[in-house]
Design an enzyme around this catalytic site. Structure first.
Site, PDB file in Angstrom:
ATOM      1  N   ASN A 132      -0.929   3.575  26.130  1.00 15.43           N
ATOM      2  CA  ASN A 132      -0.829   2.969  27.454  1.00 15.43           C
ATOM      3  C   ASN A 132       0.584   2.482  27.727  1.00 15.43           C
ATOM      4  OD1 ASN A 132      -1.154   0.946  25.430  1.00 15.43           O
ATOM      5  ND2 ASN A 132      -1.607  -0.540  27.012  1.00 15.43           N
ATOM      6  N   CYS A 141       1.853  -0.259  27.160  1.00 17.30           N
ATOM      7  CA  CYS A 141       2.384  -1.157  26.120  1.00 17.30           C
ATOM      8  C   CYS A 141       2.155  -0.621  24.718  1.00 17.30           C
ATOM      9  CB  CYS A 141       1.754  -2.542  26.260  1.00 17.30           C
ATOM     10  SG  CYS A 141       1.937  -3.231  27.895  1.00 17.30           S
ATOM     11  N   GLU A 167      -0.348  -0.202  22.791  1.00 19.08           N
ATOM     12  CA  GLU A 167      -1.273  -0.802  21.828  1.00 19.08           C
ATOM     13  C   GLU A 167      -2.696  -0.271  21.926  1.00 19.08           C
ATOM     14  OE1 GLU A 167      -2.022  -3.802  25.218  1.00 19.08           O
ATOM     15  OE2 GLU A 167      -0.707  -2.147  24.675  1.00 19.08           O
TER      16      GLU A 167
END
Length: 706
Positions: free
Chosen positions: A375, A377, A379
């Site tokens: 995604n 970020c 994670e």
């Protein structure tokens, strides 16, 4: 300038090497006197306030009426009995500028922190009064903080979605491209950040309808996505946010990287769209041997294998595909690829990196699908599946796309608890996040709705690790700190799984349960058995107080899991945390601080100084910043938690100003060898205006910002 601003600025003016931390406490009090109290609408009673909030469609009637009004009032009494106070000026400013409900004028404050906590707790209680009370207690005491979308929107009449993290896969046909465009706009309209898989798209120069050389490749798609996310801007509050992921062995990979060069031609330059590269193990081995790496046409791979390239392991199929004459291919130097990757990361901080084989090797749901993107970020690591459509874009088969709702525990607050409270806090948090999943149904994007319904994925995260270690006089990345972190994560994982078992008794198991590694017991063999062997089958204590799970407890849990199943396919991740860290008085996520006194620019207020939580004279030496600590200790820390986490982690690498691309190559290889699943931003220390070195801010995921 306001008094609170002047007081806060004293943090940046140490005297005799001593930081005036008391000045920030005084700044908070002044901020309430000079701003909050003057702009707050006060009510004579909760009855009057509730009536006003409902009449003006500010609070949701459905949330207010979950419990009888007497119980509703009692929940507010519980919250206010804690006499909550913000620990920092930045925390107070963040709450009142971002989270607190305001009147239609945008200036009059209608909610205090306690009010937002209560409305969130009721909304996520599932109608269970005890759960609402427990959730109030763990949020108001700072043990747990829901992510921004949840804390911002829960209980609001006109609130947005409580989930803001989504992943979509794109297939190699116009119908899928159009659907992803439409889905991306719908999710962006709701405040979501969207990760999109491009690996399956045919390359530039590939044939279209048998006509060779006419395929335009992925860059035009990227340009369209960037324009789209810029256009859908959440009522002018902020631009939409997207990330695109491409496998390193896609023929357009070098052009993909070049789109982020500062001097790239405007026809291909990508300015705001985030980039991520999916790197298989074979790529590292080829670079080590100084060999060329072959890039394979996804169009041909799908024709040969009968499934999209993203559903195939490049490492396992590499040599077979090289020899297969049916697959069009070209080659580049593997070392040149990594050199270019590092150059682009030095220039822009992008792309993110997903280590494909590591992510799939330690994927508990591998029987049901592969991890092939992440995604905004980096994670989130979950399975997905393809959709098929008619020409009019109606679905003939609805595939599975990804969403994930987040919330983080405050490591230091958790370490202050006894064992029963620790386990209880984790369980309350897991139940609350599970409720977010069950309350979320985005009909406009059927693939995301179905993926959520089938997986019930949640992402319980962590923050304030550096603050907790320094508070307890431990050096970040030291042997003692790593042992504490390992045992802490073992206990969190144990408690989270306990609650998922209880949720399975209530709601049933997730759709991928049969054959997953929890069901077969394989997860316990490669996770808890390894941990127990390392600890000589003992249950270590954490700071001499908390005890990690014992052999008997793990065995009992495995038995309970086998008998009852689990409600959630995914339980844990570690996201970046920004705003929620500030209001929670925590160091961000689990990485080291970027500076002892962080500098933020907050709208009309201007500069606000944020002192590292728990910092005091006697532990000041333990607050080395991330650039001083170095990437090895940071990666060692993330490697410990990766052992326990079923998804991935937002791991930012911090490099000193004099670092070279070779240093970045070493850091990336070190992370890969230590078993990390992904890497987030690359941060280079910059020189300040007066020659002093300053750390860059590391904020939370752009999908969680306003």
């Amino acid at each position: 300038m306001n008094t609170f601003h002047n007081l806060n600025a004293q943090l940046n003016l140490p005297q005799d090497g001593v930081i005036n931390l008391k000045a920030d406490k005084e700044a908070v009090r002044a901020y309430f006197i000079e701003y909050v109290n003057k702009h707050t609408r006060f009510f004579h009673s909760l009855d009057e306030k509730t009536e006003y909030m409902l009449d003006n469609e500010l609070w949701s009637m459905d949330t207010v009426e979950v419990f009888p009004f007497e119980d509703f009032k009692e929940l507010f009494k519980i919250a206010y009995s804690y006499k909550f106070r913000f620990e920092s000026l930045l925390g107070a400013i963040k709450f009142y500028s971002t989270y607190a409900l305001k009147d239609m004028d945008g200036e009059t404050i209608l909610e205090r922190f306690e009010d937002r906590v209560v409305m969130t707790a009721i909304h996520l209680s599932g109608g269970d009064l005890a759960q609402a009370e427990d959730l109030i207690r763990i949020i108001i005491t700072g043990r747990f903080q829901p992510a921004t979308p949840t804390f911002l929107n829960a209980g609001r009449a006109r609130g947005g979605a409580m989930v803001s993290c989504f992943l979509l896969r794109m297939e190699d046909n116009l119908e899928s491209i159009a659907r992803v465009y439409a889905s991306g706009m719908q999710l962006s309209k709701r405040g979501g950040g969207v990760g999109i898989l491009l690996t399956n798209m045919r390359e530039s120069g590939a044939p279209l309808k048998g006509v060779p050389g006419v395929g335009r490749g992925i860059v035009p798609i990227m340009k369209n996505l960037e324009d789209q996310f810029s256009h859908i801007d959440q009522l002018g509050m902020r631009q939409g946010a997207g990330a695109v992921y491409l496998n390193a062995h896609h023929p357009d990979i070098m052009q993909f990287l070049d789109t982020k060069r500062e001097n790239a031609d405007e026809k291909i330059r990508i300015k705001t769209l985030s980039l991520g590269v999916v790197i298989p193990d074979i790529t590292f081995h080829l670079a080590k041997d100084n060999k060329d790496m072959y890039l394979f046409s996804p169009y041909d791979v799908e024709r040969v294998e009968g499934k999209p390239m993203s559903e195939c392991s490049v490492t396992e199929n590499y040599h077979k595909w090289v020899e297969d004459e049916r697959i069009t291919k070209k080659k580049v130097s593997a070392r040149r690829f990594f050199q270019t990757l590092s150059e682009i990361q030095f220039e822009s901080g992008y792309p993110y990196v997903l280590f494909e084989d590591t992510a799939n090797k330690f994927h508990a749901m591998k029987h049901a699908g592969r991890i092939n993107l992440s995604n905004l970020c980096s994670e989130i690591a979950q399975l997905n599946s393809a959709s098929t459509m008619e020409d009019d874009l109606t679905y003939t088969h609805v595939g599975d796309d990804i969403s994930c709702n987040l919330g983080s525990l405050n490591v230091q607050k958790m370490l202050e608890l006894d064992r029963e409270e620790f386990i209880g806090t984790v369980r309350v948090a897991v139940r609350a996040l599970d409720q977010v999943s069950r309350l979320t149904n985005i009909h406009a994007v059927p693939t995301v709705s179905q993926g959520n319904r089938k997986s019930r994925a949640i992402g319980l995260g962590q923050m304030n690790l550096h603050g907790a270690l320094a508070h307890n006089m431990l050096e970040y990345g030291s042997e003692e700190a790593l042992a504490l972190w390992d045992n802490y994560m073992a206990l969190v994982t144990y408690a989270a799984m306990l609650e998922s078992v209880e949720l399975a008794k209530q709601y049933g198991t997730h759709a991928y349960w049969d054959g997953c590694e929890y069901h077969t017991g394989e997860w316990f063999r490669r996770t808890t058995d390894v941990w127990l062997e390392k600890n000589n089958h003992k249950a270590p204590t954490i700071l001499g107080v908390l005890r990690s799970p014992s052999v008997v407890e793990w065995n009992d849990l495995e038995d309970a899991v086998r008998r009852n199943g689990m409600a959630n396919a995914y339980l844990q991740t570690i996201p970046p945390t920004g705003s929620i860290s500030y209001i929670n008085n925590s160091t961000s996520s689990i990485h080291p601080i970027a500076s002892k006194i962080e500098i933020r620019k907050e709208g009309k207020i201007g500069r606000v100084y944020y002192p590292a939580p728990h910092m005091r004279t006697e532990n000041l030496h333990l607050y080395k910043d991330a650039y001083e600590i170095g990437y090895e200790k940071l990666i060692d820390t993330y490697a410990v938690s990766q052992h326990w986490i079923d998804q991935s982690q937002s791991c930012t690498l911090f490099l000193k100003a004099e670092a070279t691309t070779r240093d970045l190559d070493r850091a990336r290889i070190y992370a890969w060898r230590k078993g990390l699943k992904s890497l987030y931003y690359i941060r280079l220390r910059q020189l300040g205006l007066e020659g002093t070195r300053v750390g860059e801010d590391v904020d939370e995921c752009v999908a969680c910002q306003l």
